[in-house]
Design a protein around this motif. Structure first.
Motif, PDB file in Angstrom:
ATOM      1  N   VAL A 174      -5.132   8.050  -8.331  1.00  0.00           N
ATOM      2  CA  VAL A 174      -6.261   9.347  -8.667  1.00  0.00           C
ATOM      3  C   VAL A 174      -5.814  10.268  -7.280  1.00  0.00           C
ATOM      4  CG1 VAL A 174      -8.696   9.813  -7.961  1.00  0.00           C
ATOM      5  CG2 VAL A 174      -8.065   7.740  -9.193  1.00  0.00           C
ATOM      6  N   LEU A 175      -5.133  11.322  -7.851  1.00  0.00           N
ATOM      7  CA  LEU A 175      -4.563  12.305  -6.566  1.00  0.00           C
ATOM      8  C   LEU A 175      -5.246  13.398  -6.148  1.00  0.00           C
ATOM      9  CD1 LEU A 175      -0.917  12.398  -8.301  1.00  0.00           C
ATOM     10  CD2 LEU A 175      -1.609  11.095  -6.062  1.00  0.00           C
ATOM     11  N   SER A 224       3.145  15.310  -3.243  1.00  0.00           N
ATOM     12  CA  SER A 224       2.281  16.193  -2.553  1.00  0.00           C
ATOM     13  C   SER A 224       2.273  15.900  -0.832  1.00  0.00           C
ATOM     14  CB  SER A 224       0.825  15.705  -2.877  1.00  0.00           C
ATOM     15  OG  SER A 224       0.642  14.471  -2.599  1.00  0.00           O
ATOM     16  N   GLY A 225       3.084  14.781  -0.544  1.00  0.00           N
ATOM     17  CA  GLY A 225       3.029  14.134   0.820  1.00  0.00           C
ATOM     18  C   GLY A 225       1.810  13.613   1.218  1.00  0.00           C
ATOM     19  N   PHE A 226       1.055  13.117   0.338  1.00  0.00           N
ATOM     20  CA  PHE A 226      -0.120  12.690   0.871  1.00  0.00           C
ATOM     21  C   PHE A 226      -0.523  11.378  -0.057  1.00  0.00           C
ATOM     22  CE2 PHE A 226      -5.060  13.468   0.851  1.00  0.00           C
ATOM     23  CZ  PHE A 226      -4.855  13.595   2.282  1.00  0.00           C
ATOM     24  N   TYR A 227      -1.546  10.704   0.388  1.00  0.00           N
ATOM     25  CA  TYR A 227      -1.890   9.470  -0.401  1.00  0.00           C
ATOM     26  C   TYR A 227      -3.094   9.716  -1.359  1.00  0.00           C
ATOM     27  CZ  TYR A 227       0.375   6.600   3.359  1.00  0.00           C
ATOM     28  OH  TYR A 227       1.409   6.067   4.125  1.00  0.00           O
ATOM     29  N   ALA A 228      -2.847   8.914  -2.392  1.00  0.00           N
ATOM     30  CA  ALA A 228      -3.805   8.732  -3.477  1.00  0.00           C
ATOM     31  C   ALA A 228      -5.131   8.656  -2.893  1.00  0.00           C
ATOM     32  CB  ALA A 228      -3.667   7.835  -4.656  1.00  0.00           C
ATOM     33  N   TYR A 229      -6.091   9.117  -3.405  1.00  0.00           N
ATOM     34  CA  TYR A 229      -7.581   8.826  -2.996  1.00  0.00           C
ATOM     35  C   TYR A 229      -8.127   7.240  -3.251  1.00  0.00           C
ATOM     36  CZ  TYR A 229     -12.808   9.823  -3.186  1.00  0.00           C
ATOM     37  OH  TYR A 229     -14.031   9.781  -2.916  1.00  0.00           O
ATOM     38  N   ALA A 230      -7.395   7.045  -4.616  1.00  0.00           N
ATOM     39  CA  ALA A 230      -7.706   5.619  -4.926  1.00  0.00           C
ATOM     40  C   ALA A 230      -6.740   5.235  -6.015  1.00  0.00           C
ATOM     41  CB  ALA A 230      -9.209   5.550  -5.579  1.00  0.00           C
ATOM     42  N   PHE A 255       0.822  -1.145  -0.014  1.00  0.00           N
ATOM     43  CA  PHE A 255      -0.088   0.057  -0.050  1.00  0.00           C
ATOM     44  C   PHE A 255       0.774   1.347  -0.070  1.00  0.00           C
ATOM     45  CE2 PHE A 255      -2.039   3.488   2.681  1.00  0.00           C
ATOM     46  CZ  PHE A 255      -2.987   3.827   2.022  1.00  0.00           C
ATOM     47  N   ASN A 256       1.936   1.130   0.936  1.00  0.00           N
ATOM     48  CA  ASN A 256       2.835   2.452   0.875  1.00  0.00           C
ATOM     49  C   ASN A 256       3.673   2.699  -0.115  1.00  0.00           C
ATOM     50  OD1 ASN A 256       2.369   3.992   3.712  1.00  0.00           O
ATOM     51  ND2 ASN A 256       2.023   1.728   4.362  1.00  0.00           N
ATOM     52  N   GLN A 257       4.112   1.632  -0.937  1.00  0.00           N
ATOM     53  CA  GLN A 257       4.526   1.858  -2.170  1.00  0.00           C
ATOM     54  C   GLN A 257       3.468   2.268  -3.409  1.00  0.00           C
ATOM     55  OE1 GLN A 257       7.596   1.548  -3.146  1.00  0.00           O
ATOM     56  NE2 GLN A 257       7.386   2.020  -5.177  1.00  0.00           N
ATOM     57  N   ALA A 258       2.428   1.897  -3.378  1.00  0.00           N
ATOM     58  CA  ALA A 258       1.682   1.990  -4.552  1.00  0.00           C
ATOM     59  C   ALA A 258       0.712   3.360  -4.380  1.00  0.00           C
ATOM     60  CB  ALA A 258       0.375   0.902  -4.873  1.00  0.00           C
ATOM     61  N   PHE A 259       0.241   3.514  -3.119  1.00  0.00           N
ATOM     62  CA  PHE A 259      -0.759   5.041  -2.829  1.00  0.00           C
ATOM     63  C   PHE A 259      -0.086   6.161  -2.478  1.00  0.00           C
ATOM     64  CE2 PHE A 259      -3.650   1.442  -3.001  1.00  0.00           C
ATOM     65  CZ  PHE A 259      -4.999   2.036  -3.230  1.00  0.00           C
ATOM     66  N   TRP A 260       1.145   6.116  -1.840  1.00  0.00           N
ATOM     67  CA  TRP A 260       1.714   7.237  -1.597  1.00  0.00           C
ATOM     68  C   TRP A 260       2.226   7.990  -2.655  1.00  0.00           C
ATOM     69  CZ3 TRP A 260       2.079  10.369   2.576  1.00  0.00           C
ATOM     70  CH2 TRP A 260       3.070  11.180   2.886  1.00  0.00           C
ATOM     71  N   ASP A 261       2.117   9.494  -2.574  1.00  0.00           N
ATOM     72  CA  ASP A 261       2.444  10.333  -3.482  1.00  0.00           C
ATOM     73  C   ASP A 261       3.659  11.486  -2.815  1.00  0.00           C
ATOM     74  OD1 ASP A 261       2.363  11.882  -6.415  1.00  0.00           O
ATOM     75  OD2 ASP A 261       1.801  13.548  -5.020  1.00  0.00           O
ATOM     76  N   GLU A 262       4.662  11.270  -3.228  1.00  0.00           N
ATOM     77  CA  GLU A 262       5.914  11.914  -2.719  1.00  0.00           C
ATOM     78  C   GLU A 262       5.851  13.447  -2.749  1.00  0.00           C
ATOM     79  OE1 GLU A 262       8.885  12.296  -0.010  1.00  0.00           O
ATOM     80  OE2 GLU A 262       7.876  10.280  -0.562  1.00  0.00           O
TER      81      GLU A 262
END
Length: 709
Positions: A497-498, A483-489, A474-481
């Motif tokens: 989906v950012l 924005s420092g935030f997780y993808a919505y989906a 999860f932390n590999q696929a959903f993290w967006d470096e």
């Protein structure tokens, strides 16, 4: 104005009448049994003075007359007082009281017009009502009663109106029940109308008591017993106390009774007026929120939802073996499979939440037999997560309806336009919401604890390995470096989906966020585009699709905020959790009677603003009311451990809540009264009742003991 109990809901105008056409009426198991109710004096309408609810199940309306033409001359305006008092418990008891305040005798006909369209709730909401069956109506003189029956093949609904304790005889003509009233000055007149509601096999009776004695009725006594049982608070913050007390009343109003062989259980319905029904996600989240207030909610939820767990694949209902239902309805459309709600299984998270609630119920009650009884259901839930929740075998949970009548979105944000990309376009394909991954991670961890308790060490270890792998993936696929935030989906093509939304806050609640990323997530959710000052929005105000008046694209949902606050606290952000609690609680204090609505507008708070209602929001609503309880749990850091007869606390009271005492806090067989107070920037506690040695300080973020056991 609404009163309700069980599967019966009466929704009227403030003057107690039901205009037609409208969406108001008397509803019974998702069918409208009364679509129009009016009361007149010689054909002249009455004028409203005041009205309000006494309890969730009882209301009173006071009216007076306009000028009424009679054979003896006109009755002057404001000479007559009309009282309409109602209570509901299955059926409805209606008291009609008239007083002549004038100096002259009066004579007139009091006329009550009742019409029934027997429309399905779904059709009433859509405004497209189709009559399929036949309505018959009959009047009997002894006893005086009006009976209307709707039949379509094997589907039946019935309304029977009995006239009792009337000071004058009732007659029925021209679609109206009429009484001839002759009143001397200061004379009073009374009649009872008892509305019995049926399905062709049995009738739900009306309370026998008139309004003055309604607290002695079955529903009145149940409410008194409930209020004695549940958690209570005293605090120096009057707003929070009133919000909490109203939430207790709101949750009480949404209890669906479940008869057992030797006792009565309850499960929370979702909300009034449209969601007085069994909902998987709503009932489970409300059970989690009520864990400290009324832990037995979880017993009913686990039992009822487990009994209806899907056993076969049914694409029309989005059902798959092991899946927990989304919504159960009893109206005509569901009965004849014109909608898939008998029951419908289109929820991607209810099955996972079932496991989390099972763990919570065990920790709150200490009842090991709950684990043993529901273990087969839980194992089927685990199988569903692997076999159907992960649609493509990539290790993530995705959803996509297979039903022509199914829901496009099946997370808690289930509006058709709720999952949107950064450009405002709708996300397509099977969707892997970020919070679904967190829920599964949390459920696997909690089920591992349950397997440990039951001696299934191999199963426990297997789940812990899977949970760790999901955490990493999860932390590999959903993290967006960036924005420092997780993808919505992830969309159907596994692209991020950012869109900045509130959903990653649920990932904090689940614990799937690494410690070194938590601060970034908290900071992003507390930024001004997300935090409205009345709570965290569902969608960033900077998003092109942002609409503060929308259902889930910029509005504020109290339950969403309560889970986010728990997530903040899990990672040690106590001040931020209290800030969210303050914003939502402050908003709640502006609404009528301190009733927290399902949602409200995501408009920015400023010095001259107040929270703005969302049109159509359910009030009361179970997980909106329950948000207050979860905010309290977050601020007090309460962690029940009934199996070990421990209550762990980690209180951090904010300045706006310097002191609070909780009473009748149940942890298994133990009960506590505890006072918490803020002193010199820290929070102290004192056990006033219960074993002080059973209350232990323990960090709610790391699990580290702060005081020796």
């Amino acid at each position: 104005m609404a009163i309700n109990q069980g599967h019966s809901v009466l929704l009227t105008d403030p003057d107690g009448q039901i205009p037609f056409p409208s969406n108001k009426g008397l509803y019974f198991f998702d069918t409208r049994l009364i679509s129009s109710w009016t009361i007149c004096a010689n054909g002249t309408p009455w004028r409203l003075l005041n009205s309000g609810n006494l309890f969730f199940y009882a209301s009173r309306i006071f009216l007076t007359n306009s000028a009424v033409a009679t054979e003896q001359g006109k009755i002057a305006p404001n000479t007559l007082q009309l009282g309409v008092s109602r209570s509901i418990d299955g059926g409805v008891h209606e008291d009609i009281d008239v007083v002549n305040h004038g100096s002259e005798p009066v004579r007139f006909n009091l006329e009550i017009k009742i019409e029934s369209d027997f429309a399905d709730l779904f059709e009433v909401k859509s405004g497209n009502i189709v009559r399929r069956g036949r309505i018959t109506t009959e009047w009997s003189k002894s006893p005086s009663a009006l009976r209307s029956i709707y039949r379509e093949k094997d589907f039946c609904r019935e309304l029977r109106v009995l006239i009792k304790r009337s000071n004058s005889a009732a007659v029925y003509a021209n679609g109206r029940i009429s009484f001839e009233l002759r009143l001397q000055p200061r004379q009073e007149w009374h009649a009872c109308l008892l509305y019995e509601l049926g399905d062709g096999k049995a009738r739900a009776k009306a309370p026998d008591q008139c309004i003055a004695d309604i607290r002695q009725s079955t529903v009145g006594q149940r409410l008194e017993n409930w209020e004695k049982t549940v958690l209570k608070i005293q605090t120096t913050n009057e707003e929070f106390r009133r919000l909490f007390d109203q939430a207790i009343k709101d949750v009480a109003s949404l209890r669906l009774p479940i008869e057992r062989a030797n006792h009565l259980d309850f499960i929370p319905a979702a909300g009034v007026p449209w969601f007085v029904a069994l909902f998987g996600r709503d009932s489970l989240i409300a059970s989690l929120q009520n864990a400290l207030v009324y832990p037995d909610f979880a017993r009913g939820a686990l039992e009822v939802l487990g009994a209806r767990q899907a056993t076969t694949r049914d694409d029309f209902r989005d059902a798959e073996p092991g899946k927990i239902l989304h919504e159960l309805r009893f109206g005509e459309l569901a009965h004849f499979n014109l909608v898939p709600h008998a029951p419908y299984y289109g929820s991607a998270d209810a099955t996972v939440l079932y496991l989390i609630v099972l763990h919570s119920a065990w920790r709150c009650t200490g009842d090991r037999t709950l684990l043993e009884r529901h273990l087969p259901t839980a194992r089927r839930c685990l199988d569903w997560i692997d076999d159907f929740g992960d649609r493509d075998g990539d290790g993530f949970q995705e959803y996509q309806t297979r039903s022509p009548a199914g829901y496009e979105n099946q997370g808690w944000k289930d509006a058709g336009d709720a999952v949107i990309d950064v450009d405002g376009s709708l996300v397509k394909g099977p969707k892997a919401l970020c919070e679904l991954q967190g829920y599964v991670y949390d459920a696997w961890q909690k089920m591992a604890e349950i397997f440990d308790e039951l001696g299934s060490m191999e199963d426990a270890q297997h789940l812990r390995v899977k949970a760790q792998a999901l955490f990493d993936r999860f932390n590999q696929a959903f993290w967006d470096e960036g924005s420092g935030f997780y993808a919505y989906a992830l969309d159907g093509d596994k692209r991020k989906v950012l869109s900045v939304a509130s959903n990653p806050g649920h990932c904090l609640w689940s614990g799937i966020v690494p410690v070194d990323r938590a601060q970034s997530v908290v900071r992003r959710l507390m930024a001004q585009d997300m935090s409205s000052g009345w709570g965290i929005r569902t969608l960033s105000a900077e998003h092109p699709a942002f609409n503060p008046l929308s259902y889930q694209n910029g509005s504020v949902w109290p339950h969403d905020n309560s889970l986010i606050a728990m997530g903040f606290r899990r990672y040690g952000f106590a001040a931020e959790a209290a800030s969210v609690a303050f914003d939502v609680a402050r908003a709640g204090s502006y609404f009528a009677q301190y009733q927290m609505p399902e949602l409200y507008a995501g408009l920015q708070r400023d010095a001259i603003s107040f929270p703005v209602q969302y049109l159509g929001a359910n009030v009361p609503q179970a997980w909106a009311a329950g948000s207050t309880f979860l905010f309290l749990q977050a601020m007090l850091g309460i962690q029940p451990n009934a199996p070990e007869q421990r209550l762990y606390v980690d209180p951090v009271l904010p300045e706006w809540l310097p002191e609070i005492t909780v009473t009748d806090l149940r942890v298994g067989e133990l009960q506590f009264d505890i006072r918490f107070r803020r002193e010199a920037g820290t929070t102290q506690w004192e056990v006033l009742r219960g074993g002080a040695s059973n209350v232990v300080g323990r960090s709610s973020s790391t699990g580290r003991y702060l005081h020796p056991d």
